[in-house]
Design a protein around this motif. Structure first.
Motif, short mmCIF file in Angstrom:
data_model
loop_
_atom_site.label_atom_id
_atom_site.label_comp_id
_atom_site.label_asym_id
_atom_site.label_seq_id
_atom_site.Cartn_x
_atom_site.Cartn_y
_atom_site.Cartn_z
N ASN A 34 0.83 -1.20 0.00
CA ASN A 34 0.00 0.00 0.00
C ASN A 34 0.87 1.26 0.00
O ASN A 34 0.63 2.20 -0.78
CB ASN A 34 -0.92 0.01 1.22
N VAL A 38 0.90 3.32 -3.49
CA VAL A 38 0.11 4.55 -3.38
C VAL A 38 1.02 5.77 -3.27
O VAL A 38 0.83 6.78 -3.97
CB VAL A 38 -0.83 4.48 -2.16
N ILE A 39 2.05 5.71 -2.40
CA ILE A 39 2.89 6.87 -2.16
C ILE A 39 3.99 7.01 -3.21
O ILE A 39 4.19 8.08 -3.79
CB ILE A 39 3.51 6.80 -0.75
N VAL A 40 4.70 5.91 -3.47
CA VAL A 40 5.84 5.97 -4.40
C VAL A 40 5.38 6.01 -5.85
O VAL A 40 5.81 6.85 -6.63
CB VAL A 40 6.80 4.78 -4.16
N PHE A 41 4.47 5.07 -6.22
CA PHE A 41 4.04 4.98 -7.62
C PHE A 41 2.75 5.72 -7.91
O PHE A 41 2.27 5.71 -9.05
CB PHE A 41 3.89 3.50 -8.03
N ASP A 42 2.15 6.33 -6.88
CA ASP A 42 0.97 7.18 -7.05
C ASP A 42 -0.15 6.47 -7.81
O ASP A 42 -0.75 7.02 -8.73
CB ASP A 42 1.36 8.49 -7.77
N MET A 43 -0.46 5.24 -7.42
CA MET A 43 -1.48 4.45 -8.10
C MET A 43 -2.87 4.59 -7.48
O MET A 43 -3.85 4.04 -7.99
CB MET A 43 -1.07 2.98 -8.13
N GLY A 44 -2.98 5.28 -6.34
CA GLY A 44 -4.28 5.55 -5.74
C GLY A 44 -5.02 4.29 -5.32
O GLY A 44 -4.43 3.35 -4.78
N GLY A 47 -3.71 0.93 -6.45
CA GLY A 47 -2.58 0.43 -5.68
C GLY A 47 -3.01 -0.31 -4.43
O GLY A 47 -2.45 -1.36 -4.09
#
Length: 303
Positions: A34, A38-44, A47
């Motif tokens: 997560n 979410v934070i590194v790859f910004d997949m929301g 992710g």
């Protein structure tokens, strides 16, 4: 589904540690993915979904691998997988009533949610936050109930009627002590716990009103679930299901449609929780008494 079934088999033979380790590993992986996705790859949201799926897949693979490598009677051999009518019948006799019970109780919770919605968005937010805390207590109660059912079924199969009674008594003590401590603690630290979900003072106030009636009295819910668990362990699932539906769902429906409209407040609405638990406990205890007598007579005849 695969993890839950596999873990249930391991717990049934007394192996409770490995399912826990597998679940902890999957939980750590889920949290890590997560953060990464979410934070590194910004997949929301995608992710979070991917992290959940991957962690669940890992937990199921670990438990299936454990079953396949076992040398006991519960060893899993994919080449021998088939449906056996006699076992399917037993599974349906216990599983279908239990499934119906869970479904109907969830339906009563939907009605409760709609009643909460009548107070507006603040109450809805408070209920959602309180319900998350409530969920932790449910996990505790459910674990004791599953333990009671597993040990009861083992002693039932071995013909040890007195040990079945001891299992229930020990589980009652364990459930009451744990849920009382956790329930009172959840209410005592309620404002701090609710602040994890919201900083709105009015939402926290609503959440505390709900926690007062759902956490402090949660030991009643533990007792309510134990007796059906013990009865299922003895192969009796239909009657406790009917009593749970009548006691829990019936009481809440009557409460929501007749008592609540005359006294429109969150306090009155959530008193339905302990009220329904008490009524259901009384019916379940009476049911357990008569079923237990019948089971004892049957065991005596076999001896």
């Amino acid at each position: 589904m695969l993890y839950n079934y596999g873990a249930a088999i391991l717990r049934a033979v007394g192996d409770t540690k490995r399912p826990l380790f597998f679940l902890v590993a999957a939980g750590v992986i889920n949290a890590g993915l997560n953060l990464l996705l979410v934070i590194v790859f910004d997949m929301g949201v995608a992710g979070v979904a991917i992290g959940t799926i991957v962690s669940q897949m890992i937990s199921s693979i670990l438990v299936l691998r454990c079953l396949c490598r076992s040398e006991g009677s519960y060893k899993l051999s994919f080449s021998k997988l088939r449906i056996r009518g006699i076992y399917m019948k037993q599974i349906f006799q216990v599983g279908i009533p239990a499934g119906i019970q869970s479904t109907v109780i969830n339906f009563s919770n939907v009605l409760l949610q709609s009643s909460v919605n009548s107070f507006g968005s603040t109450a809805m937010a408070g209920y959602t936050a309180a319900n998350n805390i409530f969920g932790f207590l449910y996990v505790t109660v459910n674990s004791v109930t599953q333990t009671c059912m597993s040990f009861t079924s083992q002693n039932y199969g071995a013909g040890k009627s007195k040990r079945m009674d001891k299992v229930l008594i020990d589980c009652i003590i364990l459930s009451v002590v744990i849920t009382s401590i956790l329930g009172v603690s959840a209410y005592g630290f309620g404002p701090e716990l609710l602040k994890i979900y919201t900083e709105d003072a009015k939402v926290i106030q609503c959440g505390m009103e709900i926690l007062l009636y759902t956490t402090v009295t949660y030991f009643l819910c533990g007792l309510m679930d134990l007796f059906p668990g013990a009865l299922r362990g003895m192969g009796h699932s239909a009657v406790p299901m009917i009593l749970s539906v009548i006691g829990t769902v019936g009481t809440r429906i009557v409460w929501i449609f007749w008592i609540f409209p005359a006294h429109h407040s969150l306090d009155i609405l959530f008193i339905s929780y302990p009220a329904s638990w008490i009524i259901t406990i009384i019916m379940q205890v009476i049911c357990y008494y008569f079923v237990r007598k019948k089971v004892h007579r049957d065991m005596q005849r076999q001896v």
